[in-house]
Design an enzyme around this catalytic site. Structure first.
Site, PDB file in Angstrom:
ATOM      1  N   ASN A 137       0.834  -1.058   0.107  1.00 32.84           N
ATOM      2  CA  ASN A 137       0.122  -0.202  -0.095  1.00 32.84           C
ATOM      3  C   ASN A 137       0.808   1.294   0.028  1.00 32.84           C
ATOM      4  O   ASN A 137       1.310   1.501   0.911  1.00 32.84           O
ATOM      5  CB  ASN A 137      -0.908   0.067   1.286  1.00 32.84           C
ATOM      6  CG  ASN A 137      -1.743   1.278   1.468  1.00 32.84           C
ATOM      7  OD1 ASN A 137      -1.741   2.094   0.618  1.00 32.84           O
ATOM      8  ND2 ASN A 137      -2.367   1.410   2.542  1.00 32.84           N
TER       9      ASN A 137
ATOM     10  N   LYS B  43       0.021   4.268  -0.077  1.00 34.57           N
ATOM     11  CA  LYS B  43      -0.433   5.564   0.372  1.00 34.57           C
ATOM     12  C   LYS B  43      -0.281   6.673  -0.651  1.00 34.57           C
ATOM     13  O   LYS B  43      -0.413   6.640  -1.632  1.00 34.57           O
ATOM     14  CB  LYS B  43       0.096   5.598   1.984  1.00 34.57           C
ATOM     15  CG  LYS B  43       0.047   4.428   2.621  1.00 34.57           C
ATOM     16  CD  LYS B  43       0.310   4.496   3.970  1.00 34.57           C
ATOM     17  CE  LYS B  43      -0.176   3.088   4.814  1.00 34.57           C
ATOM     18  NZ  LYS B  43       0.278   3.211   6.358  1.00 34.57           N
TER      19      LYS B  43
ATOM     20  N   HIS C   7      -9.320   1.029   4.835  1.00 34.44           N
ATOM     21  CA  HIS C   7      -7.977   1.257   5.831  1.00 34.44           C
ATOM     22  C   HIS C   7      -8.219   2.259   6.707  1.00 34.44           C
ATOM     23  O   HIS C   7      -9.228   3.411   6.824  1.00 34.44           O
ATOM     24  CB  HIS C   7      -7.166   1.836   4.695  1.00 34.44           C
ATOM     25  CG  HIS C   7      -5.614   1.809   5.210  1.00 34.44           C
ATOM     26  ND1 HIS C   7      -5.199   2.963   6.265  1.00 34.44           N
ATOM     27  CD2 HIS C   7      -4.468   1.157   5.177  1.00 34.44           C
ATOM     28  CE1 HIS C   7      -3.855   2.607   6.466  1.00 34.44           C
ATOM     29  NE2 HIS C   7      -3.639   1.512   6.000  1.00 34.44           N
TER      30      HIS C   7
ATOM     31  N   GLU D  44      -6.715   4.768   7.871  1.00 33.51           N
ATOM     32  CA  GLU D  44      -6.423   6.391   7.554  1.00 33.51           C
ATOM     33  C   GLU D  44      -7.761   6.556   7.110  1.00 33.51           C
ATOM     34  O   GLU D  44      -7.963   7.998   7.064  1.00 33.51           O
ATOM     35  CB  GLU D  44      -5.052   6.348   6.649  1.00 33.51           C
ATOM     36  CG  GLU D  44      -3.711   6.025   7.574  1.00 33.51           C
ATOM     37  CD  GLU D  44      -2.811   5.444   6.823  1.00 33.51           C
ATOM     38  OE1 GLU D  44      -2.730   5.509   5.523  1.00 33.51           O
ATOM     39  OE2 GLU D  44      -1.714   5.012   7.526  1.00 33.51           O
TER      40      GLU D  44
ATOM     41  N   GLU E 139      -5.007  -4.842  10.516  1.00 33.14           N
ATOM     42  CA  GLU E 139      -4.115  -3.832  10.634  1.00 33.14           C
ATOM     43  C   GLU E 139      -4.284  -3.078  12.269  1.00 33.14           C
ATOM     44  O   GLU E 139      -5.094  -2.207  12.142  1.00 33.14           O
ATOM     45  CB  GLU E 139      -4.078  -2.911   9.728  1.00 33.14           C
ATOM     46  CG  GLU E 139      -3.855  -3.494   8.338  1.00 33.14           C
ATOM     47  CD  GLU E 139      -3.375  -2.314   7.392  1.00 33.14           C
ATOM     48  OE1 GLU E 139      -2.307  -2.819   6.741  1.00 33.14           O
ATOM     49  OE2 GLU E 139      -3.917  -1.313   7.093  1.00 33.14           O
TER      50      GLU E 139
ATOM     51  N   GLY F 208       2.701   2.274  10.875  1.00 35.00           N
ATOM     52  CA  GLY F 208       3.676   3.434  10.666  1.00 35.00           C
ATOM     53  C   GLY F 208       4.493   3.867  11.942  1.00 35.00           C
ATOM     54  O   GLY F 208       5.210   4.564  12.062  1.00 35.00           O
TER      55      GLY F 208
ATOM     56  N   SER G  79       3.867  -2.011  10.238  1.00 32.31           N
ATOM     57  CA  SER G  79       5.236  -2.164  10.497  1.00 32.31           C
ATOM     58  C   SER G  79       5.781  -3.558   9.969  1.00 32.31           C
ATOM     59  O   SER G  79       6.590  -4.004  10.638  1.00 32.31           O
ATOM     60  CB  SER G  79       5.532  -1.650  11.705  1.00 32.31           C
ATOM     61  OG  SER G  79       5.161  -0.535  12.247  1.00 32.31           O
TER      62      SER G  79
END
Ligand code: 13P
Length: 249
Positions: A9, A11, A95, A97, A167, A173, A213
């Site tokens: 991904n 992003k 996701h 985010e 996730e 991250g 991560s």
């Protein structure tokens, strides 16, 4: 036997030129990788460049989102048939985010997932708990709600197209990976909820990826868990050599 899926991904990273350069370097490193499926999801505008660069290879391209209407007055959205027409085969949906910054809910996740399937895309539907939810012992309740709200309304045939990505938000991250055992526990729980909604055969067949991560140095331990069917990789997928070593765990 579930074939692993290793998905990147990207992003909000890389231009079209950087995308082409990436594939020039990445494809030779994974050309012989038949043990898994490989996907890369660049920003929408670079999907055509990625599709062209990956043509004839074993890497499938996907979007990072998909709207639930095919067309209309929906400024800023991109639809499933448009992605499909560009040559995309995957779509990341829900996701964290998107949930955190763009108001995505389990209901919109379900609508997008239905639309992706109708367009012939393979949805990668993301679930995962936030740090405060884990610390207050609500991880399983959150995952149960996300599976029920985002997926339970699908048809059995529709669900068969879905890949789930677990996730944990606190691991994205941050450099904090869930331990392989923690991830496997969550995957087992999610698979159990899938069994409740779609039956044992669907639960045994669905691939559940881990994301958060994932790096070249921790992927092996994660993939050693039979419950973990692949990875959804953010930062470490941006470097061709790094992502190739993840793919070739
Ligand atoms: P990182 O691999 O950068 O933690 O991101 C994970 C992720 O969000 C993939 O979708």
């Amino acid at each position: 036997m579930r074939k692993p899926l290793m998905a990147g991904n990207w992003k909000l990273f890389k231009t079209a030129a950087e995308t082409k350069d990436y594939f020039t370097r990445f494809l030779p490193m994974v050309a012989g990788s038949r043990h898994c499926e490989i996907a890369i999801c660049p920003p929408f505008v670079n999907i055509p460049a990625a599709v062209e660069a990956a043509a004839g290879s074993n890497v499938g391209i996907g979007g990072q989102n998909v709207f639930w209407e095919n067309q209309g007055a929906f400024t800023g959205e991109v639809s499933g048939p448009m992605l499909k027409a560009c040559g995309a085969v995957w779509a990341i949906i829900g996701h964290s985010e998107r949930r955190q910054y763009f108001g995505e809910t389990d209901e919109t996740v379900q609508r997008r997932t239905v639309a992706a399937i109708a367009a012939g895309l393979r949805p990668i539907v993301c679930v995962g708990e936030k740090l405060e939810e884990r610390e207050s012992g609500r991880t399983e309740a959150v995952l149960a709600d996300q599976v029920a709200g985002g997926l339970a309304g699908l048809s059995a045939a529709g669900f068969a197209q879905v890949v789930i990505a677990y996730e944990p938000v606190w691991a994205i991250g941050t450099g904090k990976t869930a331990t392989p055992e923690m991830a496997a526990d969550a995957h087992r729980f999610i698979r159990g909820r899938v069994a409740g909604h779609f039956g044992a055969a669907a639960a045994a067949a669905v691939r559940i990826l881990y994301g958060g991560s994932v790096k070249p140095d921790n992927v092996k331990g994660l993939m050693a868990q039979p419950e973990i069917d692949g990875a959804l990789v953010g930062g470490a997928s941006l470097d061709p050599a790094g992502f190739a070593s993840i793919v070739n765990f």
